[in-house]
Design an enzyme around this catalytic site. Structure first.
Site, PDB file in Angstrom:
ATOM      1  N   PRO A   1       0.729  -1.313   0.095  1.00 50.67           N
ATOM      2  CA  PRO A   1      -0.086   0.128  -0.049  1.00 50.67           C
ATOM      3  C   PRO A   1       0.998   1.233  -0.094  1.00 50.67           C
ATOM      4  O   PRO A   1       1.907   1.380   0.483  1.00 50.67           O
ATOM      5  CB  PRO A   1      -0.840  -0.108   1.256  1.00 50.67           C
ATOM      6  CG  PRO A   1      -0.149  -1.161   2.168  1.00 50.67           C
ATOM      7  CD  PRO A   1       0.411  -2.079   1.104  1.00 50.67           C
ATOM      8  N   ASN A   2       0.396   2.340  -0.770  1.00 51.03           N
ATOM      9  CA  ASN A   2       1.009   3.428  -0.848  1.00 51.03           C
ATOM     10  C   ASN A   2       2.330   3.742  -1.539  1.00 51.03           C
ATOM     11  O   ASN A   2       2.782   4.853  -1.911  1.00 51.03           O
ATOM     12  CB  ASN A   2       1.165   4.299   0.451  1.00 51.03           C
ATOM     13  CG  ASN A   2      -0.293   4.417   1.082  1.00 51.03           C
ATOM     14  OD1 ASN A   2      -1.273   4.669   0.610  1.00 51.03           O
ATOM     15  ND2 ASN A   2      -0.402   3.922   2.491  1.00 51.03           N
TER      16      ASN A   2
ATOM     17  N   ARG B   1       5.808  12.460  -2.789  1.00 50.31           N
ATOM     18  CA  ARG B   1       5.543  12.709  -1.504  1.00 50.31           C
ATOM     19  C   ARG B   1       6.735  12.245  -0.483  1.00 50.31           C
ATOM     20  O   ARG B   1       7.351  11.308  -1.116  1.00 50.31           O
ATOM     21  CB  ARG B   1       4.392  12.347  -0.744  1.00 50.31           C
ATOM     22  CG  ARG B   1       3.068  12.628  -1.842  1.00 50.31           C
ATOM     23  CD  ARG B   1       2.241  13.795  -0.743  1.00 50.31           C
ATOM     24  NE  ARG B   1       1.010  13.911  -1.057  1.00 50.31           N
ATOM     25  CZ  ARG B   1       0.440  14.342  -2.411  1.00 50.31           C
ATOM     26  NH1 ARG B   1       1.588  14.465  -3.446  1.00 50.31           N
ATOM     27  NH2 ARG B   1      -0.857  14.517  -2.795  1.00 50.31           N
TER      28      ARG B   1
ATOM     29  N   TYR C   1      11.424   8.967   1.333  1.00 53.37           N
ATOM     30  CA  TYR C   1      11.633   7.522   0.287  1.00 53.37           C
ATOM     31  C   TYR C   1      12.157   7.905  -1.060  1.00 53.37           C
ATOM     32  O   TYR C   1      12.327   7.271  -1.861  1.00 53.37           O
ATOM     33  CB  TYR C   1      10.051   7.436   0.181  1.00 53.37           C
ATOM     34  CG  TYR C   1       9.374   6.839   1.296  1.00 53.37           C
ATOM     35  CD1 TYR C   1       9.767   5.768   1.846  1.00 53.37           C
ATOM     36  CD2 TYR C   1       8.259   7.410   1.906  1.00 53.37           C
ATOM     37  CE1 TYR C   1       8.889   5.364   3.130  1.00 53.37           C
ATOM     38  CE2 TYR C   1       7.621   7.058   2.979  1.00 53.37           C
ATOM     39  CZ  TYR C   1       7.802   5.894   3.590  1.00 53.37           C
ATOM     40  OH  TYR C   1       7.107   5.320   4.616  1.00 53.37           O
TER      41      TYR C   1
ATOM     42  N   ASN D   1       8.005  -5.676  -0.613  1.00 56.66           N
ATOM     43  CA  ASN D   1       7.803  -4.601   0.338  1.00 56.66           C
ATOM     44  C   ASN D   1       6.474  -4.505   0.603  1.00 56.66           C
ATOM     45  O   ASN D   1       5.688  -3.854  -0.288  1.00 56.66           O
ATOM     46  CB  ASN D   1       8.270  -3.518  -0.302  1.00 56.66           C
ATOM     47  CG  ASN D   1       8.434  -2.241   0.655  1.00 56.66           C
ATOM     48  OD1 ASN D   1       7.762  -2.310   1.851  1.00 56.66           O
ATOM     49  ND2 ASN D   1       9.168  -1.190   0.356  1.00 56.66           N
TER      50      ASN D   1
ATOM     51  N   ALA E   1       3.015  -1.043   5.067  1.00 59.55           N
ATOM     52  CA  ALA E   1       2.731  -0.983   6.314  1.00 59.55           C
ATOM     53  C   ALA E   1       1.995  -2.283   7.081  1.00 59.55           C
ATOM     54  O   ALA E   1       1.941  -2.533   7.891  1.00 59.55           O
ATOM     55  CB  ALA E   1       1.344   0.189   6.673  1.00 59.55           C
TER      56      ALA E   1
ATOM     57  N   GLU F   1      12.763  -9.537   2.111  1.00 59.49           N
ATOM     58  CA  GLU F   1      11.929  -8.424   2.408  1.00 59.49           C
ATOM     59  C   GLU F   1      12.789  -7.272   2.377  1.00 59.49           C
ATOM     60  O   GLU F   1      13.948  -7.077   2.649  1.00 59.49           O
ATOM     61  CB  GLU F   1      11.385  -8.435   4.085  1.00 59.49           C
ATOM     62  CG  GLU F   1      10.396  -7.199   4.251  1.00 59.49           C
ATOM     63  CD  GLU F   1      10.478  -7.049   5.834  1.00 59.49           C
ATOM     64  OE1 GLU F   1       9.161  -7.271   6.256  1.00 59.49           O
ATOM     65  OE2 GLU F   1      11.374  -6.890   6.589  1.00 59.49           O
TER      66      GLU F   1
ATOM     67  N   HIS G   1      12.843  -2.767   2.748  1.00 60.87           N
ATOM     68  CA  HIS G   1      12.016  -1.583   3.016  1.00 60.87           C
ATOM     69  C   HIS G   1      12.853  -0.503   2.584  1.00 60.87           C
ATOM     70  O   HIS G   1      14.112  -0.564   2.908  1.00 60.87           O
ATOM     71  CB  HIS G   1      11.748  -1.429   4.675  1.00 60.87           C
ATOM     72  CG  HIS G   1      10.922  -2.084   5.191  1.00 60.87           C
ATOM     73  ND1 HIS G   1       9.396  -2.188   4.858  1.00 60.87           N
ATOM     74  CD2 HIS G   1      10.990  -3.367   5.890  1.00 60.87           C
ATOM     75  CE1 HIS G   1       8.769  -3.116   5.696  1.00 60.87           C
ATOM     76  NE2 HIS G   1       9.685  -4.110   6.136  1.00 60.87           N
TER      77      HIS G   1
ATOM     78  N   ARG H   1      12.923   4.814  12.833  1.00 61.93           N
ATOM     79  CA  ARG H   1      11.574   5.338  12.891  1.00 61.93           C
ATOM     80  C   ARG H   1      10.734   5.033  13.904  1.00 61.93           C
ATOM     81  O   ARG H   1      11.226   4.546  14.944  1.00 61.93           O
ATOM     82  CB  ARG H   1      10.905   5.096  11.412  1.00 61.93           C
ATOM     83  CG  ARG H   1      11.664   5.572  10.168  1.00 61.93           C
ATOM     84  CD  ARG H   1      10.966   5.375   9.008  1.00 61.93           C
ATOM     85  NE  ARG H   1       9.889   6.082   8.774  1.00 61.93           N
ATOM     86  CZ  ARG H   1       9.033   5.987   7.758  1.00 61.93           C
ATOM     87  NH1 ARG H   1       9.301   4.882   6.881  1.00 61.93           N
ATOM     88  NH2 ARG H   1       8.037   6.547   7.832  1.00 61.93           N
TER      89      ARG H   1
END
Ligand code: CA2
Length: 151
Positions: free
Chosen positions: A11-12, A19, A24, A76, A79, A100, A102, A109
């Site tokens: 997601p996203n 953004r 990112y 990835n 969330a 995995e 990220h 974070r």
């Protein structure tokens, strides 16, 4: 026939490059997918890149990877990495070597990003390398599955 790896983004991640560049970077999802295709090709592999905002659809992609006899998965899950037992269970069920990724350093974070269900089901996990993490993940996956770099 060339082996296929699935590259799954959650997601996203379609927002990449539009953004939060401080977190990112500036690269877009299209840049990520091209990087994955180019890196996979170095090992004679195809990268089948998918993205979804839906947890269930990501589970379906993992099942599809199994049905199509994919050689590996780079994931990835965004969330959902931190919340999804369903994605963990799907990865465990299919027994396909998974890495995995990220983009950000999740350990630098918020604490809720420090736990990952998908990491538990993967043989390796990378974070904090920006989108280069996908290239590194495919290199590691290629080594794991015995795919040699083409000269
Ligand atoms: O660092 C990563 O790759 C993450 O998986 C990204 C997820 C986040 O929830 C994870 O904790 C870490 C968020 C993806 C959102 O992507 C955006 C990209 C650009 C702008 C807005 C969101």
């Amino acid at each position: 026939m060339a082996k296929t790896i699935y590259v799954l983004n959650g997601p996203n991640l379609n927002m990449l490059g539009t953004r939060e560049p401080e977190t990112y970077g500036h690269a877009t999802l299209a840049d990520v997918e091209k990087l994955c295709a180019d890196t996979a090709a170095r090992f004679g592999l195809n990268a089948d890149c998918r993205r979804s905002n839906s947890e269930g659809e990501l589970v379906d992609f993992i099942h599809e990877a199994h049905a199509k006899k994919a050689a590996g998965i780079v994931i990835n899950a965004g969330a959902y990495s931190h919340t999804s037992i369903a994605l963990h269970d799907a990865l465990v069920a299919v027994q396909i070597p998974a890495v995995e990724v990220h983009i950000s350093n999740v350990y630098a974070r918020e604490e809720f990003r420090h736990h990952s269900f998908t990491a538990k089901a993967a043989f390796a996990s990378l974070c904090g390398f920006g989108i280069d993490g996908y290239r590194l993940a495919i290199n590691g996956l290629a080594a794991k599955i015995g795919a040699k770099a083409k000269s």
